[in-house]
Design a protein around this motif. Structure first.
Motif, PDB file in Angstrom:
ATOM      1  N   PHE A  82       0.828  -1.201   0.000  1.00 57.44           N
ATOM      2  CA  PHE A  82       0.000   0.000   0.000  1.00 57.44           C
ATOM      3  C   PHE A  82       0.864   1.253   0.000  1.00 57.44           C
ATOM      4  CE2 PHE A  82      -2.773   3.248   1.744  1.00 57.44           C
ATOM      5  CZ  PHE A  82      -3.960   3.013   1.073  1.00 57.44           C
ATOM      6  N   SER A  83       1.973   1.212   0.742  1.00 61.25           N
ATOM      7  CA  SER A  83       2.890   2.353   0.750  1.00 61.25           C
ATOM      8  C   SER A  83       3.478   2.601  -0.631  1.00 61.25           C
ATOM      9  CB  SER A  83       4.007   2.106   1.763  1.00 61.25           C
ATOM     10  OG  SER A  83       4.931   3.170   1.769  1.00 61.25           O
ATOM     11  N   ALA A  84       3.819   1.524  -1.349  1.00 62.10           N
ATOM     12  CA  ALA A  84       4.344   1.688  -2.706  1.00 62.10           C
ATOM     13  C   ALA A  84       3.303   2.320  -3.626  1.00 62.10           C
ATOM     14  CB  ALA A  84       4.793   0.335  -3.253  1.00 62.10           C
ATOM     15  N   LEU A  85       2.043   1.902  -3.472  1.00 58.44           N
ATOM     16  CA  LEU A  85       0.977   2.486  -4.279  1.00 58.44           C
ATOM     17  C   LEU A  85       0.814   3.971  -3.988  1.00 58.44           C
ATOM     18  CD1 LEU A  85      -1.467   2.314  -6.185  1.00 58.44           C
ATOM     19  CD2 LEU A  85      -2.846   1.577  -4.226  1.00 58.44           C
ATOM     20  N   MET A  86       0.810   4.337  -2.705  1.00 59.44           N
ATOM     21  CA  MET A  86       0.651   5.739  -2.345  1.00 59.44           C
ATOM     22  C   MET A  86       1.866   6.560  -2.763  1.00 59.44           C
ATOM     23  SD  MET A  86      -2.354   5.799  -1.165  1.00 59.44           S
ATOM     24  CE  MET A  86      -2.454   7.461  -0.518  1.00 59.44           C
ATOM     25  N   ASN A  87       3.053   5.974  -2.698  1.00 58.13           N
ATOM     26  CA  ASN A  87       4.249   6.683  -3.168  1.00 58.13           C
ATOM     27  C   ASN A  87       4.180   6.930  -4.672  1.00 58.13           C
ATOM     28  OD1 ASN A  87       5.448   6.872  -0.664  1.00 58.13           O
ATOM     29  ND2 ASN A  87       6.578   4.962  -0.879  1.00 58.13           N
ATOM     30  N   PHE A  88       3.629   5.959  -5.401  1.00 61.30           N
ATOM     31  CA  PHE A  88       3.448   6.145  -6.841  1.00 61.30           C
ATOM     32  C   PHE A  88       2.490   7.300  -7.116  1.00 61.30           C
ATOM     33  CE2 PHE A  88       0.795   5.170 -10.581  1.00 61.30           C
ATOM     34  CZ  PHE A  88       1.763   5.257 -11.567  1.00 61.30           C
ATOM     35  N   LEU A  89       1.368   7.332  -6.375  1.00 63.93           N
ATOM     36  CA  LEU A  89       0.426   8.442  -6.551  1.00 63.93           C
ATOM     37  C   LEU A  89       1.048   9.762  -6.138  1.00 63.93           C
ATOM     38  CD1 LEU A  89      -2.859   6.791  -5.178  1.00 63.93           C
ATOM     39  CD2 LEU A  89      -2.188   7.126  -7.561  1.00 63.93           C
ATOM     40  N   ASN A  90       1.846   9.732  -5.073  1.00 57.55           N
ATOM     41  CA  ASN A  90       2.506  10.954  -4.624  1.00 57.55           C
ATOM     42  C   ASN A  90       3.486  11.461  -5.675  1.00 57.55           C
ATOM     43  OD1 ASN A  90       3.163  13.022  -2.815  1.00 57.55           O
ATOM     44  ND2 ASN A  90       4.862  11.841  -1.966  1.00 57.55           N
ATOM     45  N   THR A  91       4.194  10.541  -6.317  1.00 55.09           N
ATOM     46  CA  THR A  91       5.137  10.935  -7.366  1.00 55.09           C
ATOM     47  C   THR A  91       4.404  11.517  -8.570  1.00 55.09           C
ATOM     48  OG1 THR A  91       6.658   9.188  -6.675  1.00 55.09           O
ATOM     49  CG2 THR A  91       6.989  10.110  -8.853  1.00 55.09           C
ATOM     50  N   ARG A  92       3.263  10.936  -8.919  1.00 52.96           N
ATOM     51  CA  ARG A  92       2.499  11.416 -10.074  1.00 52.96           C
ATOM     52  C   ARG A  92       1.910  12.797  -9.824  1.00 52.96           C
ATOM     53  NH1 ARG A  92       0.817   7.733 -13.952  1.00 52.96           N
ATOM     54  NH2 ARG A  92      -0.031   9.628 -14.916  1.00 52.96           N
ATOM     55  N   THR A  93       1.599  13.124  -8.553  1.00 50.33           N
ATOM     56  CA  THR A  93       0.953  14.399  -8.255  1.00 50.33           C
ATOM     57  C   THR A  93       1.933  15.431  -7.714  1.00 50.33           C
ATOM     58  OG1 THR A  93       0.403  13.652  -6.009  1.00 50.33           O
ATOM     59  CG2 THR A  93      -1.234  13.295  -7.737  1.00 50.33           C
TER      60      THR A  93
END
Length: 376
Positions: free
Chosen positions: A359-370
């Motif tokens: 889940f942290s990897a998913l949120m980090n991906f979203l954080n990087t995209r935004t």
């Protein structure tokens, strides 16, 4: 510049590798000592118990589970799915409630601001375990199935919530396709310069109206499977156990207070100059919020929201105190049945670590995209 950065990155990666190797060796040493001590006392070690038949039934298994036939590994899988179900429900519901609280705290209405502030301060300063116990007591104090009158086809009892659901019918497929086509048509209209730009609420209403079109053409209501009381039982309908309702309600009410403060702080962190610039352009307030303020606030709030969401995954283990069989509850049952304490705890720890890291990897991906673009 690039050459100076490379040795620095190499040193950091080397240091991290050394630390991870040291921690791994320490854990291996501890497990080796523990295993030797257990074997010296005649206690078998290893993970072979996972493939042995489970001895205890699972009341709320997400799939058909037969004790004495299915293995302990399948029992733990059922518990893991229950944990993920709790976490997903709480994350969605708490985000919606937290969004309302955060916006309420920023409202110009003094009464609304006071109510939201009072709710946040009251709920977040009480331990979550008390919230769980209180919600469970409320769920058990509801009337029984025989004393409950259906409300819109649903039964709300102390044995759970029983909700109607659509009966298997091909007409539902046609309804879904009609709604999808209508949504795509409106979206295409907006992309290709249509003058009329419906808001989110109008967009949803148009989609629902399109979905109802097949039923209106045929002149009949949709078929539903509704719950019915039969003796001391309730047959039919989609059932939610009191334990599931209590844990989801308690974690939602508790987590939403923190999410509301995160959202409020993120919106207030947007520079005042952004508001003044939009006022100078005479942009509508709805456009300002949707296109200027909220996108910037999301970038600020996302890291803190990620921590709260991971906390929800870990707090779901508190369902064990009210008897809901998520992975910790089932793990305790397997532990008592097999006596493999170290191995069971290792499995539970590995599950939560894996889910949290994913889940942290998913949120980090979203954080990087935004994230904001930065100069290099």
């Amino acid at each position: 510049m690039t050459q100076s950065r490379s040795p620095s990155k190499l040193r950091v990666a080397s240091a991290q590798a050394v630390v991870f190797a040291a921690v791994g060796l320490l854990l291996f040493w501890l497990f080796a000592i523990t295993g030797a001590e257990l074997r010296a006392r005649g206690i078998e070690t290893g993970f072979g118990f996972l493939f042995e038949p489970a001895r205890t039934a699972i009341a709320n298994a997400p799939f058909t589970f037969t004790p004495g036939v299915n293995s302990n590994a399948l029992a733990l899988l059922a518990g893991g799915l229950n944990t993920l179900k709790i976490s997903a429900l709480v994350i969605v519901l708490a985000t919606l409630l937290g969004l309302g609280l955060g916006l309420g705290r920023l409202s110009r209405n003094r009464l609304l601001r006071g109510v939201c502030l009072g709710y946040i301060e009251l709920v977040r300063n009480v331990p979550v375990l008390i919230h769980i116990s209180l919600c469970y007591a409320v769920a058990l104090s509801l009337p029984g199935p025989r004393e409950t009158e259906p409300f819109l086809g649903a039964l709300i009892t102390n044995r759970g919530f029983f909700l109607p659901y659509p009966a298997p019918d091909m007409l539902w497929l046609g309804s879904a396709l009609t709604g999808l086509l209508a949504a795509l048509a409106v979206a295409r209209w907006r992309r290709h310069g249509g003058r009329w730009h419906p808001g989110a609420l109008v967009f949803v209403l148009l989609t629902l109206a399109a979905m109802a079109l097949p039923w209106l053409v045929l002149g009949r209501a949709p078929d539903m499977v509704t719950p019915a009381v039969a003796g001391f039982r309730v047959n039919g309908g989609w059932s939610l156990s009191p334990e599931l309702i209590a844990i989801v309600a308690a974690l939602t009410l508790y987590t939403a207070t923190f999410l509301g403060e995160i959202i409020r702080g993120a919106i207030q962190s947007v520079p005042r100059g952004q508001w003044e610039a939009t006022e100078a352009l005479a942009l509508p307030l709805r456009t300002v919020r949707r296109s200027v303020i909220y996108p910037q606030a999301i970038r600020v709030a996302l890291p803190a929201l990620s921590n709260e969401y991971i906390g929800v995954i870990k707090n779901s283990s508190l369902a064990v105190v009210i008897g809901y069989q998520e992975i910790v509850g089932i793990g305790n049952t397997v532990l008592f049945d097999t006596g493999q304490a170290v191995e069971v705890m290792a499995v539970l720890a590995a599950f939560f670590v894996a889910v949290s890291l994913a889940f942290s990897a998913l949120m980090n991906f979203l954080n990087t995209r935004t994230a904001w673009a930065t100069r290099t």
